[in-house]
Design an enzyme around this catalytic site. Structure first.
Site, PDB file in Angstrom:
ATOM      1  N   ARG A  39     -12.302 121.853   1.394  1.00 33.55           N
ATOM      2  CA  ARG A  39     -12.808 123.182   1.762  1.00 33.55           C
ATOM      3  C   ARG A  39     -11.637 124.143   1.999  1.00 33.55           C
ATOM      4  O   ARG A  39     -11.655 125.279   1.554  1.00 33.55           O
ATOM      5  CB  ARG A  39     -13.662 123.052   3.028  1.00 33.55           C
ATOM      6  CG  ARG A  39     -14.778 124.031   3.153  1.00 33.55           C
ATOM      7  CD  ARG A  39     -15.747 123.625   4.284  1.00 33.55           C
ATOM      8  NE  ARG A  39     -15.384 122.401   4.993  1.00 33.55           N
ATOM      9  CZ  ARG A  39     -14.869 122.356   6.230  1.00 33.55           C
ATOM     10  NH1 ARG A  39     -14.640 123.463   6.883  1.00 33.55           N
ATOM     11  NH2 ARG A  39     -14.605 121.195   6.805  1.00 33.55           N
ATOM     12  N   SER A 136      -7.080 100.233   5.088  1.00 34.14           N
ATOM     13  CA  SER A 136      -6.057  99.915   6.078  1.00 34.14           C
ATOM     14  C   SER A 136      -4.664  99.998   5.484  1.00 34.14           C
ATOM     15  O   SER A 136      -4.456  99.694   4.311  1.00 34.14           O
ATOM     16  CB  SER A 136      -6.280  98.512   6.629  1.00 34.14           C
ATOM     17  OG  SER A 136      -5.183  98.150   7.441  1.00 34.14           O
ATOM     18  N   LYS A 190     -13.640  96.393   8.983  1.00 27.74           N
ATOM     19  CA  LYS A 190     -12.458  97.216   9.286  1.00 27.74           C
ATOM     20  C   LYS A 190     -12.280  97.369  10.791  1.00 27.74           C
ATOM     21  O   LYS A 190     -11.152  97.331  11.314  1.00 27.74           O
ATOM     22  CB  LYS A 190     -12.579  98.580   8.607  1.00 27.74           C
ATOM     23  CG  LYS A 190     -11.488  99.590   8.995  1.00 27.74           C
ATOM     24  CD  LYS A 190     -10.137  99.192   8.438  1.00 27.74           C
ATOM     25  CE  LYS A 190      -8.949  99.959   8.998  1.00 27.74           C
ATOM     26  NZ  LYS A 190      -9.069 101.353   9.308  1.00 27.74           N
ATOM     27  N   HIS A 193     -10.909  94.195  12.154  1.00 25.47           N
ATOM     28  CA  HIS A 193      -9.514  94.168  11.704  1.00 25.47           C
ATOM     29  C   HIS A 193      -8.644  95.004  12.650  1.00 25.47           C
ATOM     30  O   HIS A 193      -7.571  94.575  13.069  1.00 25.47           O
ATOM     31  CB  HIS A 193      -9.443  94.693  10.268  1.00 25.47           C
ATOM     32  CG  HIS A 193      -8.078  95.143   9.841  1.00 25.47           C
ATOM     33  ND1 HIS A 193      -7.542  96.353  10.245  1.00 25.47           N
ATOM     34  CD2 HIS A 193      -7.140  94.560   9.061  1.00 25.47           C
ATOM     35  CE1 HIS A 193      -6.332  96.472   9.740  1.00 25.47           C
ATOM     36  NE2 HIS A 193      -6.070  95.411   9.023  1.00 25.47           N
ATOM     37  N   ASN A 194      -9.106  96.191  13.008  1.00 20.40           N
ATOM     38  CA  ASN A 194      -8.331  97.046  13.922  1.00 20.40           C
ATOM     39  C   ASN A 194      -8.214  96.409  15.296  1.00 20.40           C
ATOM     40  O   ASN A 194      -7.177  96.517  15.945  1.00 20.40           O
ATOM     41  CB  ASN A 194      -8.989  98.417  14.054  1.00 20.40           C
ATOM     42  CG  ASN A 194      -8.754  99.290  12.844  1.00 20.40           C
ATOM     43  OD1 ASN A 194      -8.227  98.823  11.837  1.00 20.40           O
ATOM     44  ND2 ASN A 194      -9.145 100.534  12.924  1.00 20.40           N
ATOM     45  N   GLU A 197      -5.584  93.891  15.067  1.00 23.08           N
ATOM     46  CA  GLU A 197      -4.297  94.587  15.000  1.00 23.08           C
ATOM     47  C   GLU A 197      -3.798  94.955  16.405  1.00 23.08           C
ATOM     48  O   GLU A 197      -2.646  94.692  16.765  1.00 23.08           O
ATOM     49  CB  GLU A 197      -4.474  95.838  14.138  1.00 23.08           C
ATOM     50  CG  GLU A 197      -3.268  96.728  14.034  1.00 23.08           C
ATOM     51  CD  GLU A 197      -3.603  97.977  13.203  1.00 23.08           C
ATOM     52  OE1 GLU A 197      -4.249  97.851  12.143  1.00 23.08           O
ATOM     53  OE2 GLU A 197      -3.224  99.088  13.627  1.00 23.08           O
TER      54      GLU A 197
HETATM   55  C1  LIG Z   1     -10.404 119.868   4.344  1.00 25.81           C
HETATM   56  O1  LIG Z   1      -9.361 120.194   5.243  1.00 25.81           O
HETATM   57  C2  LIG Z   1      -9.709 120.476   6.571  1.00 25.81           C
HETATM   58  C3  LIG Z   1      -8.462 120.842   7.332  1.00 25.81           C
HETATM   59  O2  LIG Z   1      -7.365 120.119   6.972  1.00 25.81           O
HETATM   60  C4  LIG Z   1     -10.511 119.348   7.156  1.00 25.81           C
HETATM   61  O3  LIG Z   1     -10.866 119.603   8.497  1.00 25.81           O
HETATM   62  C5  LIG Z   1     -11.721 119.070   6.287  1.00 25.81           C
HETATM   63  O4  LIG Z   1     -12.504 118.062   6.832  1.00 25.81           O
HETATM   64  C6  LIG Z   1     -11.261 118.734   4.886  1.00 25.81           C
HETATM   65  N1  LIG Z   1     -12.300 118.196   4.021  1.00 25.81           N
HETATM   66  C7  LIG Z   1     -13.213 118.793   3.248  1.00 25.81           C
HETATM   67  C8  LIG Z   1     -14.103 117.911   2.460  1.00 25.81           C
HETATM   68  O5  LIG Z   1     -13.315 119.962   3.144  1.00 25.81           O
END
Ligand SMILES: *[C@@H]1O[C@H](CO)[C@@H](O)[C@H](O)[C@H]1NC(C)=O
Length: 472
Positions: A39, A136, A190, A193-194, A197
Site C-alpha cells: 500500500r 523462520s 512455528k 518452534h519459537n 528457540e
Molecule cells: C505496506 O507497508 C506498510 C508500512 O511499511 C505496512 O504497514 C503495510 O502493512 C504494508 N503492506 C501492505 C499489504 O500494504
C-alpha cells in the site's frame, strides 16, 4: 482464462517490510518471476531498487491490488507478509476482490493458528485456497534460505511446492520445507518452534550465569568454551553466535559489550516454554535489584573450574533434550486433538537449516522419530535416555550448585523436574487424588482393581482408627 504469457509473474508477494522484501528477492533470485505490492508505494520502489542492484532479478512492482493480482499467472499464488491480526484480514479483503476460484493465498506471518483456520473457511466460499506458513530464520533466512512450515490446503501447497523447495534452506537431506498438515498446523508448529528457540536461549544464558558467577570465568574464557562446545554435541547456530558475542569489545568503553547491556527481555514473537516466560516476567531490568542484599556467587572460591565447565556442558545438553521433548509432545498432543497427523521426525529435519534453532542435534531427533514415530517422549528414546542417565550426576551438581549460590536456573530446574517425572515409577499424585475426592467427591482409581471409587474420608478419619491415638 488468459494464456500463460511470459509477461505474467509466477507468484506475488504483498507486504514489503524487512521479511517481505528479503523473501521476494530470494524467490526472484531462484528464477521465479515475482510481482510485489505494498500500500505504501515507497516500499515497492525500495524493493525494485534492491532487485535492480542485486543483479536485475525478475521482479516487478505494482501499486494497486488490482494491477498486482492481474499481473500473476493463473492459478495465482500470493504470499502476504503483514502484521498478524487485522492487517491480514484487510490485505485478504483487498486482494481477494480481484482473485478467482483456484487461486491461493499464503499468510507467511506469525499468525495465531485459529485465525488461519477461520480465514481458510472464509476464502473457501470464493473457491480460494489458503495456507498459513511459518517462516523462520529472520532477515538472513528470508533472503538466503529460511525454514518454511506451510499448513492448510494441500492443493495450495502443491501449487507452490517447486518454489518453496528452491527458496528454503538446503541441508544434506533436502530442502527445509515440507507440507505440515491441514488447518492452522503450519502456524502452530512455528509457534512451538519459537518456544523451543526461546527455551534454548534461556538454557544457554543459565549456563553462562553459572560459569560466570559460580566459576568466575572471564568473557575471554567464555568465548573459548562456547567455541569448544560448538565442535561437539552442542554444535548449533545459537552456541556459535554466543561464542562470538563474548569476543566483542565495547567500542565506547572498557571491556566487552555484553557486560554493558541492560538485562532486559523484549517480549517479541511467541514465547512458550513456561520457564523462560517466568524468567522474563520476573526480571524486567535492573530497577528492583539488590532488594534482598544477597551476594550471589558466594561459592566461587575453591571451585574446580575444569570440572564445572564440563558439568555445565552436560547439564546444558541434557536440559536441551528435555526442552525439545516438551515441545515435541505439545505438537503431538495438538496433532492428535486436531487430526493433523504431524510427522515429528520431518519437523526436526526441516529445522536443521535456515532457522535459529538449527543444530546437529536435530538430526538425532529426526532419527529417534524414524525409529519410533509413536515415541511417548524423546526422553524415553533408548539413545537419548542413555545420554540423560550418563549426564544426570553432572546435571544435578550444576543445579545444586546454582541453588546454593543463589543463582536461579529455572530452565535447567524445569528440565530436570521433567526428566525426574519420567524417571520415577510413582508420583505423589495419589495424595492429590485423595484430597480431591475428600473435598469434591471427584472419585479416584485404584492400583489393584478397576473402576472409580469414592470414600467418606473425613468420617473414616474421625472414626477410631486414628494414627495419632494409636501412637499414644
Ligand atoms: C505496506 O507497508 C506498510 C508500512 O511499511 C505496512 O504497514 C503495510 O502493512 C504494508 N503492506 C501492505 C499489504 O500494504
Amino acid at each position: 482464462m488468459e494464456a500463460a504469457s511470459p509477461a505474467l509473474s509466477r507468484i506475488g508477494l504483498a507486504g514489503l517490510a524487512v521479511m517481505g522484501q528479503n523473501l521476494a528477492l530470494n524467490i526472484a533470485e531462484k528464477g521465479f518471476p515475482i510481482s510485489v505490492y505494498n500500500r505504501t508505494t515507497s516500499k515497492v520502489d525500495d524493493t525494485l531498487d534492491r532487485a535492480h542492484r542485486e543483479g536485475l532479478l525478475p521482479l516487478t512492482g505494482h501499486y494497486t491490488p488490482r494491477d498486482f493480482v492481474l499481473s500473476l499467472r493463473r492459478p495465482r499464488s500470493i504470499i502476504i507478509l503483514v502484521k498478524a491480526g487485522s492487517p491480514v484480514d484487510q490485505t485478504i479483503a483487498a486482494l481477494s476482490a480481484h482473485m478467482d476460484s483456484g487461486d491461493t493465498i499464503i499468510d507467511g506471518g506469525n499468525e495465531w493458528y485459529e485465525n488461519t483456520e477461520r480465514r481458510l473457511l472464509q476464502v473457501a466460499d470464493k473457491g480460494i485456497l489458503y495456507l498459513g506458513m511459518g517462516v523462520s530464520g529472520g532477515e538472513e533466512g528470508a533472503r538466503h534460505g529460511p525454514s518454511l512450515m506451510p499448513g492448510g490446503s494441500y492443493q495450495a501447497y502443491l501449487n507452490i511446492e517447486d518454489i518453496v523447495k528452491k527458496v528454503a534452506a538446503q541441508v544434506e537431506d533436502g530442502p527445509c520445507v515440507t507440507y505440515i498438515g491441514e488447518g492452522g498446523s503450519g502456524n502452530f508448529v512455528k509457534m512451538v518452534h519459537n518456544g523451543i528457540e526461546y527455551g534454548d536461549m534461556q538454557l544457554i544464558s543459565e549456563a553462562y550465569d553459572v560459569l560466570k558467577n559460580v566459576g568466575g570465568l572471564s568473557n575471554a574464557e567464555l568465548g573459548e568454551i562456547f567455541s569448544d562446545w560448538n565442535r561437539g554435541e552442542l554444535e548449533s547456530f545459537l552456541i556459535e553466535i554466543t561464542a562470538d558475542i563474548f569476543r566483542v569489545k565495547d567500542e565506547d568503553g572498557d571491556g566487552e559489550l555484553v557486560d554493558k547491556i541492560l538485562d532486559k527481555t523484549g517480549m517479541k514473537g511467541t514465547v512458550l516454554l513456561e520457564c523462560c516466560l517466568h524468567a522474563r516476567a520476573v526480571h524486567g531490568g535492573a530497577d528492583d535489584c539488590g532488594l534482598f542484599g544477597l551476594q550471589v556467587g558466594a561459592v566461587r572460591s575453591g571451585i574446580d573450574k575444569k570440572r564445572l565447565i564440563d558439568d555445565v556442558r552436560q547439564a546444558l545438553y541434557a536440559s536441551k533434550i528435555c526442552s525439545y521433548a516438551q515441545g515435541m509432545n505439545l505438537l503431538r498432543a495438538k496433532s492428535v486433538e486436531k487430526g493433523w497427523n504431524l510427522n515429528l521426525g520431518e519437523l526436526a529435519r526441516i529445522w536443521k537449516g535456515g532457522c535459529i534453532i538449527r543444530a546437529v542435534f536435530l538430526d538425532r531427533i529426526k532419527k529417534a522419530y524414524r525409529r519410533n514415530p509413536n515415541l511417548a517422549s524423546l526422553v524415553v528414546d533408548p539413545e537419548f535416555a542413555r545420554e540423560m542417565v550418563q549426564r544426570q550426576a553432572a546435571w544435578r551438581r550444576v543445579v545444586g550448585l546454582a541453588i546454593s549460590a543463589g543463582i536461579s536456573t529455572p530452565g535447567m530446574c524445569a528440565s530436570l523436574a521433567y526428566f525426574d517425572t519420567y524417571r520415577r515409577a510413582r508420583l505423589p499424585a495419589n495424595l492429590v487424588q485423595a484430597q480431591r475426592d475428600l473435598f469434591g467427591a471427584h472419585t479416584y482409581e485404584r492400583i489393584d482393581r478397576s473402576g472409580s471409587f469414592h470414600t467418606e474420608w473425613t468420617k473414616l478419619a474421625q472414626k477410631g482408627n486414628n494414627p495419632v491415638a494409636a501412637l499414644n
